[in-house]
Design a protein around this motif. Structure first.
Motif, PDB file in Angstrom:
ATOM      1  N   PRO A   1     -51.136  17.956  45.131  1.00  0.00           N
ATOM      2  CA  PRO A   1     -50.556  17.144  46.201  1.00  0.00           C
ATOM      3  C   PRO A   1     -50.760  15.642  46.016  1.00  0.00           C
ATOM      4  O   PRO A   1     -49.848  14.850  46.297  1.00  0.00           O
ATOM      5  N   GLU A   2     -51.945  15.224  45.551  1.00  0.00           N
ATOM      6  CA  GLU A   2     -52.201  13.791  45.391  1.00  0.00           C
ATOM      7  C   GLU A   2     -51.320  13.207  44.294  1.00  0.00           C
ATOM      8  O   GLU A   2     -50.721  12.141  44.458  1.00  0.00           O
ATOM      9  N   ARG A   3     -51.215  13.912  43.177  1.00  0.00           N
ATOM     10  CA  ARG A   3     -50.344  13.460  42.091  1.00  0.00           C
ATOM     11  C   ARG A   3     -48.887  13.435  42.543  1.00  0.00           C
ATOM     12  O   ARG A   3     -48.147  12.479  42.257  1.00  0.00           O
ATOM     13  N   ALA A   4     -48.465  14.455  43.259  1.00  0.00           N
ATOM     14  CA  ALA A   4     -47.077  14.529  43.731  1.00  0.00           C
ATOM     15  C   ALA A   4     -46.750  13.373  44.661  1.00  0.00           C
ATOM     16  O   ALA A   4     -45.655  12.803  44.611  1.00  0.00           O
ATOM     17  N   ALA A   5     -47.703  12.990  45.515  1.00  0.00           N
ATOM     18  CA  ALA A   5     -47.482  11.881  46.444  1.00  0.00           C
ATOM     19  C   ALA A   5     -47.326  10.565  45.691  1.00  0.00           C
ATOM     20  O   ALA A   5     -46.490   9.722  46.048  1.00  0.00           O
TER      21      ALA A   5
ATOM     22  N   THR B   1     -43.768   6.391  43.474  1.00  0.00           N
ATOM     23  CA  THR B   1     -43.192   5.731  42.300  1.00  0.00           C
ATOM     24  C   THR B   1     -41.674   5.795  42.348  1.00  0.00           C
ATOM     25  O   THR B   1     -40.992   4.792  42.107  1.00  0.00           O
ATOM     26  N   ASP B   2     -41.125   6.968  42.660  1.00  0.00           N
ATOM     27  CA  ASP B   2     -39.673   7.107  42.783  1.00  0.00           C
ATOM     28  C   ASP B   2     -39.121   6.146  43.828  1.00  0.00           C
ATOM     29  O   ASP B   2     -38.086   5.495  43.606  1.00  0.00           O
ATOM     30  N   ARG B   3     -39.786   6.063  44.963  1.00  0.00           N
ATOM     31  CA  ARG B   3     -39.321   5.197  46.063  1.00  0.00           C
ATOM     32  C   ARG B   3     -39.267   3.740  45.619  1.00  0.00           C
ATOM     33  O   ARG B   3     -38.316   3.011  45.952  1.00  0.00           O
ATOM     34  N   ARG B   4     -40.269   3.315  44.847  1.00  0.00           N
ATOM     35  CA  ARG B   4     -40.325   1.926  44.403  1.00  0.00           C
ATOM     36  C   ARG B   4     -39.355   1.643  43.245  1.00  0.00           C
ATOM     37  O   ARG B   4     -38.894   0.504  43.082  1.00  0.00           O
ATOM     38  N   ASP B   5     -39.046   2.659  42.451  1.00  0.00           N
ATOM     39  CA  ASP B   5     -38.174   2.496  41.284  1.00  0.00           C
ATOM     40  C   ASP B   5     -36.703   2.650  41.627  1.00  0.00           C
ATOM     41  O   ASP B   5     -35.839   2.025  40.999  1.00  0.00           O
ATOM     42  N   GLU B   6     -36.401   3.457  42.611  1.00  0.00           N
ATOM     43  CA  GLU B   6     -35.015   3.820  42.946  1.00  0.00           C
ATOM     44  C   GLU B   6     -34.098   2.627  43.221  1.00  0.00           C
ATOM     45  O   GLU B   6     -32.918   2.653  42.810  1.00  0.00           O
TER      46      GLU B   6
ATOM     47  N   SER C   1     -35.171  12.321  43.021  1.00  0.00           N
ATOM     48  CA  SER C   1     -34.579  10.992  42.975  1.00  0.00           C
ATOM     49  C   SER C   1     -33.889  10.767  41.635  1.00  0.00           C
ATOM     50  O   SER C   1     -34.291  11.310  40.597  1.00  0.00           O
ATOM     51  N   TYR C   2     -32.850   9.930  41.658  1.00  0.00           N
ATOM     52  CA  TYR C   2     -32.155   9.616  40.413  1.00  0.00           C
ATOM     53  C   TYR C   2     -33.093   8.895  39.454  1.00  0.00           C
ATOM     54  O   TYR C   2     -33.055   9.138  38.231  1.00  0.00           O
ATOM     55  N   ALA C   3     -33.934   8.010  39.972  1.00  0.00           N
ATOM     56  CA  ALA C   3     -34.851   7.252  39.113  1.00  0.00           C
ATOM     57  C   ALA C   3     -35.737   8.189  38.296  1.00  0.00           C
ATOM     58  O   ALA C   3     -35.986   7.948  37.114  1.00  0.00           O
ATOM     59  N   ARG C   4     -36.209   9.263  38.912  1.00  0.00           N
ATOM     60  CA  ARG C   4     -37.046  10.212  38.180  1.00  0.00           C
ATOM     61  C   ARG C   4     -36.207  11.030  37.191  1.00  0.00           C
ATOM     62  O   ARG C   4     -36.662  11.355  36.094  1.00  0.00           O
ATOM     63  N   LEU C   5     -34.995  11.346  37.572  1.00  0.00           N
ATOM     64  CA  LEU C   5     -34.133  12.167  36.733  1.00  0.00           C
ATOM     65  C   LEU C   5     -33.705  11.437  35.456  1.00  0.00           C
ATOM     66  O   LEU C   5     -33.660  12.026  34.372  1.00  0.00           O
ATOM     67  N   VAL C   6     -33.412  10.147  35.580  1.00  0.00           N
ATOM     68  CA  VAL C   6     -32.894   9.409  34.429  1.00  0.00           C
ATOM     69  C   VAL C   6     -34.002   8.939  33.496  1.00  0.00           C
ATOM     70  O   VAL C   6     -33.755   8.669  32.315  1.00  0.00           O
TER      71      VAL C   6
ATOM     72  N   HIS D   1     -45.092   2.629  39.128  1.00  0.00           N
ATOM     73  CA  HIS D   1     -46.153   3.636  39.040  1.00  0.00           C
ATOM     74  C   HIS D   1     -47.525   3.005  39.248  1.00  0.00           C
ATOM     75  O   HIS D   1     -48.364   3.545  39.989  1.00  0.00           O
ATOM     76  N   ARG D   2     -47.767   1.857  38.620  1.00  0.00           N
ATOM     77  CA  ARG D   2     -49.051   1.179  38.829  1.00  0.00           C
ATOM     78  C   ARG D   2     -49.239   0.798  40.284  1.00  0.00           C
ATOM     79  O   ARG D   2     -50.332   0.942  40.844  1.00  0.00           O
ATOM     80  N   ALA D   3     -48.174   0.299  40.918  1.00  0.00           N
ATOM     81  CA  ALA D   3     -48.273  -0.061  42.333  1.00  0.00           C
ATOM     82  C   ALA D   3     -48.573   1.170  43.186  1.00  0.00           C
ATOM     83  O   ALA D   3     -49.340   1.095  44.157  1.00  0.00           O
ATOM     84  N   ALA D   4     -48.000   2.306  42.834  1.00  0.00           N
ATOM     85  CA  ALA D   4     -48.191   3.528  43.609  1.00  0.00           C
ATOM     86  C   ALA D   4     -49.622   4.032  43.509  1.00  0.00           C
ATOM     87  O   ALA D   4     -50.238   4.392  44.525  1.00  0.00           O
ATOM     88  N   TRP D   5     -50.191   4.090  42.282  1.00  0.00           N
ATOM     89  CA  TRP D   5     -51.555   4.617  42.200  1.00  0.00           C
ATOM     90  C   TRP D   5     -52.587   3.624  42.708  1.00  0.00           C
ATOM     91  O   TRP D   5     -53.633   4.010  43.217  1.00  0.00           O
TER      92      TRP D   5
END
Length: 236
Positions: free
Chosen positions: A199-203, A208-213, A2-7, A178-182
């Protein structure tokens, strides 16, 4: 990816670099007034604009002890009947200096590049792009982002001050995500800090990416790459 993670690493590098460059002058200014750097210093882009709600501050400090005892004892902040945190006159003086010092340190850093490389010349454009992202993200930000945005921007602020201030607020969009995701995964702050790669961390990172994007939907594809390239080009 995702762009959000990249930037995000580029955002963090530029913002944290400016903050560290300003740290010595901030510590000296605080020491002259018998104070040490506290939460007001970390959250300057928001607390200069409005009181910080109790929920937002608790989330913003969730990976620390969360104590505000030192800030209270030094007379930097006070808490109202609803639990919101307000700067005192001293606190506002300190926090305004922190913002100004960070902008000045950033401008000094970015002016060091040779003329053939991008430096201060691209900062107004980057500040504009980040400002558009911040405005669009009002619909998707969590409690800390809402406390930190729109950021406080003094009249006549330099492009460097605007950029670091806006980046300081924007970082909290992903932090909230990120807080919402965990939390959605049923974890606590201590558990997410101790969680190993897997896998759990990756999910959680994917969520987090989905919520930030959505914050970056304000920019075209070309503008997204322009923002990433510009931030990556600034020295720290």
């Amino acid at each position: 990816m995702s762009y959000a993670r990249l930037v995000r690493p580029a955002i963090d590098r530029v913002y944290v670099g400016a903050r560290w460059a300003a740290r010595a002058r901030m510590e000296a200014f605080y020491a002259e007034r018998g104070c040490t750097l506290g939460a007001e210093n970390s959250f300057f882009s928001g607390v200069l604009a409005r009181p910080m709600p109790a929920e937002a501050l608790a989330d913003g400090l969730i990976y620390t002890s969360g104590s505000m005892d030192e800030e209270l004892a030094q007379g930097v902040v006070v808490r109202d009947a609803e639990g919101a945190w307000h700067l005192t006159e001293l606190g506002r003086e300190l926090t305004l200096f922190a913002q100004r010092a960070t902008g000045e340190a950033a401008e000094e850093l970015w002016a060091m590049l040779p003329g053939v490389l991008p430096g201060l010349g691209i900062v107004p454009r980057l500040a504009d792009l980040v400002g558009r992202v911040l405005a669009h993200a009002q619909a998707t930000g969590g409690p800390v982002f809402r406390a930190m945005s729109p950021p406080y921007e003094p009249e006549g602020a330099s492009p460097a001050l605007l950029l670091v201030t806006r980046l300081g607020s924007l970082r909290h969009h992903r932090a909230d995500a990120h807080r919402a995701a965990w939390r959605a995964a049923g974890l606590t702050a201590d558990e997410i800090r101790a969680l190993p790669d897997g896998p759990e961390r990756a999910a959680i990172e994917a969520d987090t990416d989905r919520r930030d994007e959505p914050a970056y939907a304000a920019l075209t594809k070309a503008e997204r790459w322009e923002l990433l390239a510009g931030l990556a080009a600034l020295p720290n």
